[in-house]
Design an enzyme around this catalytic site. Structure first.
Site, PDB file in Angstrom:
ATOM      1  N   HIS A 270       0.858  -1.198   0.000  1.00 31.89           N
ATOM      2  CA  HIS A 270       0.000   0.000   0.000  1.00 31.89           C
ATOM      3  C   HIS A 270       0.885   1.236   0.000  1.00 31.89           C
ATOM      4  O   HIS A 270       1.982   1.235   0.540  1.00 31.89           O
ATOM      5  CB  HIS A 270      -0.887   0.020   1.258  1.00 31.89           C
ATOM      6  CG  HIS A 270      -2.065   0.927   1.123  1.00 31.89           C
ATOM      7  ND1 HIS A 270      -2.004   2.262   1.425  1.00 31.89           N
ATOM      8  CD2 HIS A 270      -3.315   0.689   0.680  1.00 31.89           C
ATOM      9  CE1 HIS A 270      -3.176   2.821   1.187  1.00 31.89           C
ATOM     10  NE2 HIS A 270      -3.996   1.894   0.732  1.00 31.89           N
ATOM     11  N   ASP A 327      -8.019  -5.180  -0.591  1.00 32.31           N
ATOM     12  CA  ASP A 327      -8.418  -5.954  -1.780  1.00 32.31           C
ATOM     13  C   ASP A 327      -8.097  -7.434  -1.688  1.00 32.31           C
ATOM     14  O   ASP A 327      -8.491  -8.203  -2.554  1.00 32.31           O
ATOM     15  CB  ASP A 327      -7.720  -5.368  -3.013  1.00 32.31           C
ATOM     16  CG  ASP A 327      -8.206  -3.960  -3.292  1.00 32.31           C
ATOM     17  OD1 ASP A 327      -7.389  -3.036  -3.355  1.00 32.31           O
ATOM     18  OD2 ASP A 327      -9.442  -3.795  -3.386  1.00 32.31           O
TER      19      ASP A 327
END
Ligand code: SDX
Length: 392
Positions: A270, A327
């Site tokens: 991320h 996700d």
């Protein structure tokens, strides 16, 4: 040094903005919406409450929540001619391609809520976007499977309405499964807003030019589609299918470390979180709840758990601070509920619409707001004279 120019390697972009909506501490794995932790909101509130909170700054009391839900419900239908747009697409069009086109077209139907200087029109456009996204998303799915569109049933909840429009058929009544409705509502909460991510920044940049809100949200949808961003949920499930069994995990871990291999572990890493994404924690818990409610066994979930365990104990991923993000597990749940992978990012866009709309409203009502103009660091050639083609 490029020619006569020298540049300061310490150059940093000044592109940033102030916001009261969402706070992220990437090192501590903290995500707050208007001060409320994502874990508490996901476990205890509803997506409609979170929509109200993001738009208005405070959690609603029961009367405010009922009134807000009624307002959103009143906008769930789309203009009847909008359905014609779908017929222009091939049946095998990716639903995200359809979303980009249809949402961008909304400004051609709702002229009475495109004046960004009119507070009333801004509010109506905001409500229309939040309310109509589930209807359009369900229509995109129905079109892709060749089934008739279902009109909204406003006796249902926001999320129940979406599930019925997506999976219901005219031939028989559709009964919303409460466990699925709760899981879906929680997934919407987990995707509602996330500070200045790529698609939100796209919406803000488009809005800073004065573009109408429907066009701005369509720009956000286009950006979200990328596999490095919202498209990662579809890519993560495709990756788990490619890995197949836990025995093949080491092969993919090796590929993810190989700088000459473009493969990355989808659903890992991320830009901000250098700790566990707090949304992934809730998502993993929700997988178990949905599987139990639907009595589903999916070996891909075991593969996902094993992949996470191996990666979290691998020095490469530990050193690079790569953890599962929102996700990584979402695809396993959505697949169990019955969505094809091509719909995963559509669901992300559906949920993120409230964040985009709230961020757009915050930007458009900022009295100091100017048109966005990210700085650049010029590294091209210095000035030189033209040479006619015959002398080159
Ligand atoms: C979302 O911004 C947001 O808030 C987004 C989002 C939201 O809610 O809006 O949270 C939603 O987009 C989540 C991210 C979904 N994307 C993926 O899961 C795709 C896989 N992840 C990667 O593509 C990547 O992690 C990014 C794009 C998310 C971040 O990329 P960065 O900024 O390059 O990550 P980094 O700088 O922290 O990388 C550090 C190192 C790099 O190697 P080196 O250059 O140091 O040698 O780790 C490597 C990266 O190459 N790396 C990975 C990796 N992610 C980063 N290596 C293998 N697998 C990965 N997934």
């Amino acid at each position: 040094q490029t020619g006569a120019f020298t540049y300061d390697p310490g150059f940093t972009s000044t592109a940033s903005c102030q916001s009261k909506l969402t706070y992220i501490d990437g090192d501590e794995g903290v995500l707050l919406h208007r001060g409320y932790p994502i874990g508490e909101l996901a476990e205890q509130s509803s997506f409609m409450e979170v929509c109200y909170l993001l738009l208005n700054g405070e959690l609603p009391d029961q009367g405010e929540l009922d009134s807000f839900s009624r307002t959103i419900t009143r906008h769930t239908m789309v203009h009847e001619q909008l359905a014609q747009f779908f017929r222009g697409f091939r049946r095998d069009a990716h639903p995200m391609a359809i979303m980009c086109g249809v949402v961008g077209a909304l400004s051609a139907f709702y002229h009475d809520s495109t004046d960004i200087h009119d507070p009333q029109q801004r509010m109506i456009a905001s409500h229309r976007l939040i309310a109509k996204m589930p209807t359009i998303a369900a229509m995109a799915y129905k079109y892709s499977v060749g089934q008739p569109f279902l009109y909204p049933d406003n006796s249902l909840s926001y999320t129940g309405n979406f599930l019925r429009m997506t999976f219901g058929v005219p031939a028989e009544p559709y009964v919303v499964n409460p466990a699925v409705e709760k899981a879906m509502d929680r997934i919407f909460i987990l995707h509602a807003d996330h500070e200045q991510n790529a698609s939100t920044s796209t919406v803000r940049l488009a809005g800073s030019s004065g573009a109408n809100p429907f066009a701005c949200i369509a720009a956000g949808i286009a950006c979200l589609w990328g596999p490095a961003h919202g498209g990662a949920n579809e890519a993560a499930l495709n990756m788990l299918h490619e890995i197949g069994t836990p025995e093949r995990i080491p092969e993919f871990i090796a590929r993810a470390k190989d700088k000459n291999d473009p493969f990355r572990l989808m659903g890992f890493g991320h830009r901000v979180y250098k700790n566990y994404d707090p949304r992934a924690t809730v998502m993993q818990k929700t997988v178990r709840e949905v599987f139990e409610a639907l009595n589903v066994q999916d070996p891909l979930f075991e593969t996902a758990l094993r992949l996470e365990e191996i990666a979290l104990n691998d020095p490469y991923f530990v050193e690079k601070k790569l953890f599962p993000n929102v996700d990584f597990y979402s695809g396993v749940i959505l697949s169990a509920i019955g969505f094809p992978t091509s719909m995963f990012t559509v669901l992300f866009a559906l949920a993120r619409t409230v964040g985009w709309v709230a961020q757009w409203n915050e930007m458009i009502t900022d009295p100091d707001q100017k048109i966005g103009r990210p700085r650049q660091l010029y590294t091209g050639p210095t000035q030189r004279s033209y040479i006619p083609v015959g002398q080159r």
